[in-house]
Scaffold this active site. Structure first.
Site, mmCIF file in Angstrom:
data_model
loop_
_atom_site.group_PDB
_atom_site.id
_atom_site.type_symbol
_atom_site.label_atom_id
_atom_site.label_comp_id
_atom_site.label_asym_id
_atom_site.label_seq_id
_atom_site.Cartn_x
_atom_site.Cartn_y
_atom_site.Cartn_z
ATOM 1 N N VAL A 89 -10.138 -27.288 62.897
ATOM 2 C CA VAL A 89 -11.180 -27.406 63.935
ATOM 3 C C VAL A 89 -10.562 -27.614 65.318
ATOM 4 O O VAL A 89 -10.921 -26.935 66.279
ATOM 5 C CB VAL A 89 -12.173 -28.539 63.588
ATOM 6 C CG1 VAL A 89 -13.237 -28.673 64.684
ATOM 7 C CG2 VAL A 89 -12.831 -28.281 62.241
ATOM 8 N N CYS B 25 -11.795 -37.322 73.916
ATOM 9 C CA CYS B 25 -10.571 -37.716 73.236
ATOM 10 C C CYS B 25 -9.471 -36.683 73.490
ATOM 11 O O CYS B 25 -9.748 -35.506 73.673
ATOM 12 C CB CYS B 25 -10.830 -37.821 71.736
ATOM 13 S SG CYS B 25 -11.401 -39.440 71.254
#
Ligand code: EPU
Length: 457
Positions: free
Chosen positions: A350, A138
């Site tokens: 993250v 992604c």
């Protein structure tokens, strides 16, 4: 067409979408029951683990998602016999004929997936060599593979960069080692596990990720004959063994999919029973869901998520590694937060660039500002690096229909929710990419009463 759009189109074709655009008439609540199957982020790794067995493996509760098909293709080019009973959700994986594959074949099957990097340890054990093409995944920041290469190098792999990718060899075999990860990376922890179980001697990994999907991978490897202990303070110890067998395993449910449907229920003012969802792995999500004003009921066979009426409340959330609030949960939740009365903050710690999806929400009328500072809590490693990684969401806002394009998997699901919530009609393109991680999402939308048309049908 770019690679992402190509992947989306291919994925769309496989989920029964004749095109990759759907038109959604929003404004009505999602209600009903859907089932979630095994977690994408476990199933794909469990498929790779089958390479290590000397006998066939059987994986159950396998979702019908395109990431599973990508790994199936990659295993097949490496000589693994794979039978996928899609309706039963069962995969049979026989690694008896494992062989080397050409970089071009790996590349052709990998698409934008990052999974080939996890083939390296098992292939080095079995064949003494492995190749990885340029990796995608992604579009959420750079997504480097430096930890993976350091891990493999420290086991004794010889790494050679070629113009088309990377070739690895293990002339002297792989030997157990001591590794300390600078960040508890999920993929790098899996890399260590998949490599250490058959390496000579002992491996000690500190700074490990301990996500439930990793624990389930450890369960699988223990069934195969591995010796792995998980100690306090993120330390995992592995004693290498000479031989591993195949496994039979029912995959852990997909908590990311469950959280996505939960947020969809909340944002649309609906009521969705997510069959297969379990409380323990969703504890942190459930707390935030309740704080926002959502309600849930825990049942033996799933969790009911619903909007109990009344106002939604703003929250401050920081994404984090387990047991924190998962990065994959924030995108659908942000849509619900556009309905909350007040200012919410989501601090993404993250990935450095996981707010690309909010452009579409803003276009639909949401009031969301992105900041490069660490807002709402602790400073993170992106604070000094000018990444827009904190979102301030002011609500409540009414979303209106718009033409939007799915940017990535989780962002894409949030676009679907936004369109379902919005007043009027939205045209959502590139939706095929959503089938990378959401099995039968078109059928599930229908089951929940969503009002939409697939372009070209
Ligand atoms: N990182 C590095 N170097 C590396 C590897 C990672 O700097 O070599 C960094 C990443 O850039 C990121 C952080 O470490 O900033 C964490 O990445 P991690 O390795 O934990 O992520 P991953 O293994 O690539 C998996 C899931 C993601 C999920 C993350 C975090 C799979 C296939 N992917 O990615 O899932 O968000 O862990 O839990 O398991 C998704 O499902 O949509 C998805 C992106």
């Amino acid at each position: 067409m770019n690679t992402v759009a190509n992947d989306a189109r291919a994925a769309g074709a496989r989920v029964g979408l004749s095109g990759d655009t759907i038109t959604i008439n929003g404004g009505s609540p999602l209600t009903g029951r859907i089932e979630v199957k095994g977690a994408k982020n476990l199933v794909t790794k469990a498929m790779v683990a089958a390479l290590l067995g000397e006998s066939p493996s059987e994986l159950r509760d396998v979702p019908d998602i395109s990431d599973v098909r990508v790994v199936k293709g990659l295993l097949e080019v490496h000589g693994v016999k794979v039978e996928h009973n899609v309706s039963e959700g069962i995969l049979l994986l026989d690694p008896a004929g494992v062989e080397s594959a050409h970089m071009t074949d790996i590349d052709a099957h990998a698409g934008s997936s990052r999974i080939p990097i996890l083939f390296c340890g098992p292939l080095l054990h079995r064949l003494g060599e492995a190749f990885i093409p340029d990796l995608g995944g992604c579009r959420i920041g750079d997504r480097p593979i430096d930890y993976h290469l350091e891990v493999l190098g420290s086991f004794g792999a010889v790494i050679e960069k070629l113009p088309t990718g990377i070739r690895m060899t293990a002339p002297d075999g792989l030997t157990g080692t001591k590794i300390s990860l600078p960040y508890p990376s999920v993929g790098a922890t899996e890399q260590v596990l998949l490599t250490a179980v058959r390496a000579k001697g002992k491996t000690e990994l500190s700074g490990a990720a301990i996500e439930p999907e990793i624990m389930d991978l450890i369960n699988i490897m223990q069934k195969m004959g591995a010796i792995i202990s998980v100690d306090t303070d993120r330390v995992i110890r592995i004693e290498g063994v000479d031989k591993l067998q195949g496994y039979t395993h029912r995959a852990l449910f997909d908590r990311n999919e469950a959280a996505s449907w939960a947020s969809a229920a909340l944002a649309t003012g609906g009521d969705v029973f997510v069959g297969g969802a379990q409380q323990a792995e969703m504890l942190t999500f459930l707390n935030i869901f309740r704080k926002v004003g959502g309600a849930f009921e825990i049942h033996d066979d799933g969790i009911r998520f619903y909007h109990p009426g009344g106002e939604l409340k703003p929250v401050v959330v920081e994404t984090d590694v387990h047991p924190g609030f998962m990065t994959d949960w924030q995108q659908p939740l942000v849509v619900a937060l556009t309905k909350a009365n007040g200012v919410s903050i989501v601090h993404e710690t993250v990935y450095e660039q996981r707010f690309g999806f909010v452009d579409a929400l803003v276009k639909m009328g949401a009031n969301i500002q992105l900041h490069s500072e660490c807002l709402g809590g602790h400073p993170c490693r992106f604070g000094q690096r000018n990444f827009l990684h904190s979102a301030v969401i002011s609500g409540p806002t009414e979303l209106h229909g718009a033409d939007i394009e799915v940017p990535d998997l989780r962002g894409g699901f949030s676009h679907l929710i936004a369109a379902l919530t919005a007043q009027g009609t939205s045209r959502v393109s590139n939706v095929g990419i959503i089938s990378r991680g959401y099995g039968d999402f078109i059928t599930k939308l229908r089951q929940l009463g969503a009002d939409f048309v697939i372009e070209g049908e």
